[in-house]
Design an enzyme around this catalytic site. Sequence first.
Site, PDB file in Angstrom:
ATOM      1  N   HIS A 135      37.178  41.617  44.789  1.00 41.46           N
ATOM      2  CA  HIS A 135      36.226  42.364  45.265  1.00 41.46           C
ATOM      3  C   HIS A 135      35.202  42.267  45.055  1.00 41.46           C
ATOM      4  O   HIS A 135      34.165  43.342  45.451  1.00 41.46           O
ATOM      5  CB  HIS A 135      37.508  43.451  45.959  1.00 41.46           C
ATOM      6  CG  HIS A 135      36.879  44.377  47.103  1.00 41.46           C
ATOM      7  ND1 HIS A 135      35.957  44.195  47.914  1.00 41.46           N
ATOM      8  CD2 HIS A 135      37.981  44.654  48.333  1.00 41.46           C
ATOM      9  CE1 HIS A 135      36.109  44.531  49.186  1.00 41.46           C
ATOM     10  NE2 HIS A 135      37.357  44.269  49.029  1.00 41.46           N
ATOM     11  N   ASP A 139      33.137  42.150  49.928  1.00 38.73           N
ATOM     12  CA  ASP A 139      33.232  42.855  50.638  1.00 38.73           C
ATOM     13  C   ASP A 139      34.212  42.131  51.746  1.00 38.73           C
ATOM     14  O   ASP A 139      34.409  41.099  52.055  1.00 38.73           O
ATOM     15  CB  ASP A 139      31.951  44.575  51.579  1.00 38.73           C
ATOM     16  CG  ASP A 139      31.772  44.664  50.462  1.00 38.73           C
ATOM     17  OD1 ASP A 139      31.936  45.035  48.965  1.00 38.73           O
ATOM     18  OD2 ASP A 139      30.474  44.855  50.378  1.00 38.73           O
TER      19      ASP A 139
END
Length: 490
Positions: free
Chosen positions: A461, A465
Amino acid sequence: MAQVLEFKLPDLGEGLTEAEIVRWLVEVGDVVAVDQPVVEVETAKAMVEVPCPYGGVVTARFGEEGTELPVGAPLLTVAVGAPASSVDGDAGDEGSGNVLVGYGTGAPPARRRRVRPSAGAVPVRPPAGPPESEDRRTATAPVGREPGQRTDTRDGGHRNSARLHAEGPVPVISPLVRRLARENGVDLRELEGSGPDGLILRADVEYALRAAAGQMRTPTPAPARVSAPAAAPGEFLQAPSLARGVGAPASPGLTGAPTPAHGIRVPLRGVRGAVADKLSRSRREIPDATCWVDADATELMHARVAMNSAGGPKISLLALLARICTAALARFPELNSTVDMEAREIVQLDQVHLGFAAQTERGLVVPVVRDAHTRDAEGLSAEFARLTEAARTGTLTPAELTGGTFTLNNYGVFGVDGSTPIINHPEAAMLGVGRIIPKPWVHQGELAVRQVVQLSLAFDHRVCDGGTAGGFLRYVADCVEQPAVLLRTL
């Protein structure tokens, strides 16, 4: 006159510090030539045949098959210049000069002068059997001290220990033990080993560390003298608590020492140990997330049948999925990257080196297809087949197991539909593919039986995104459902 030379386990590169003996290729008494393979070992990366830099007669071997040895530990001894070695000419007089993954087999080392023991010390004679290393031949053991004990400087023990090792090297079982002592500030000259002939073991250093920690936690006016029990080489010792006298029984409920678990213990070493270390590091360092989607793979299966019926080399399903991955990474390059936390930068990589998970008898390995983005389906099929066979036979090289930038994990071969894969550190993503099975599916407005597969994407992450990860996975699913989508990027 024959000269006995000791050949130690060389540095096998890639940061490896130990190797397991899989199979000896020579016996004691065999005549070996320079650079002849003498033992097959398994590291955390691959199987390696180790050549001996000396020519002569094998006089001793160290370690049975299945034993794990640290780099620098003795492997075998060779008598060079013996009559039996004349078949090798003068090969035993010099090293081969060749290099084994960063290890140069140069000329044999000069023989060191035997150190004369000092007064107050009793020289230790080696037991009958194979020749020992120079460190062990020069070891001496003092009178009146117990094995494994750190010297008590208050009663003059420091002077005794200094005299013990002042004229020779400290006998230590392996370089790893020296490093452990150095990193924790333990003076090896203040310890007497509990191994054979006073050899300092890893357990002796660990015992000294625990004893020092116990003294810091429980200061007493006159701490009892504590001695470590003798241990076999490599055995782990449990230090007694310094909060109670030596020999006092431990009271249930008063100590926090856990009861050892009973059962079968499997060492985490070799390939399994490397996998454990890498997966643990991935979980510690990568904030991963997973998304998944079901896709209708019926058209992809039909396309593969059509390709293979047209003649030529057969195309594997894994190769088609890999070709889809490389096309998706061209659209979403964020997922073909790595994170440099020291520089606080995301490094997007220009080349796609595609790893794929392969299960073998030795455990899970991840061979890497170099420059997968430049290969077509036929080229990918051939490379997958070659690397898979090498994985099964244990002949993969370290270069073929490192350097991946993205991993494709086909866990569907185990008969499961879905998974949340752990990212192969230091990569940024992994695509998981479940089994392809017939399922009810709405196709062109009607319920039909279709070949359905579940796709899952684990991603770092930090590099992107959910929108980027979802876009990548959706593009892969679209190509699986409609292979013609790939024509845009071919």
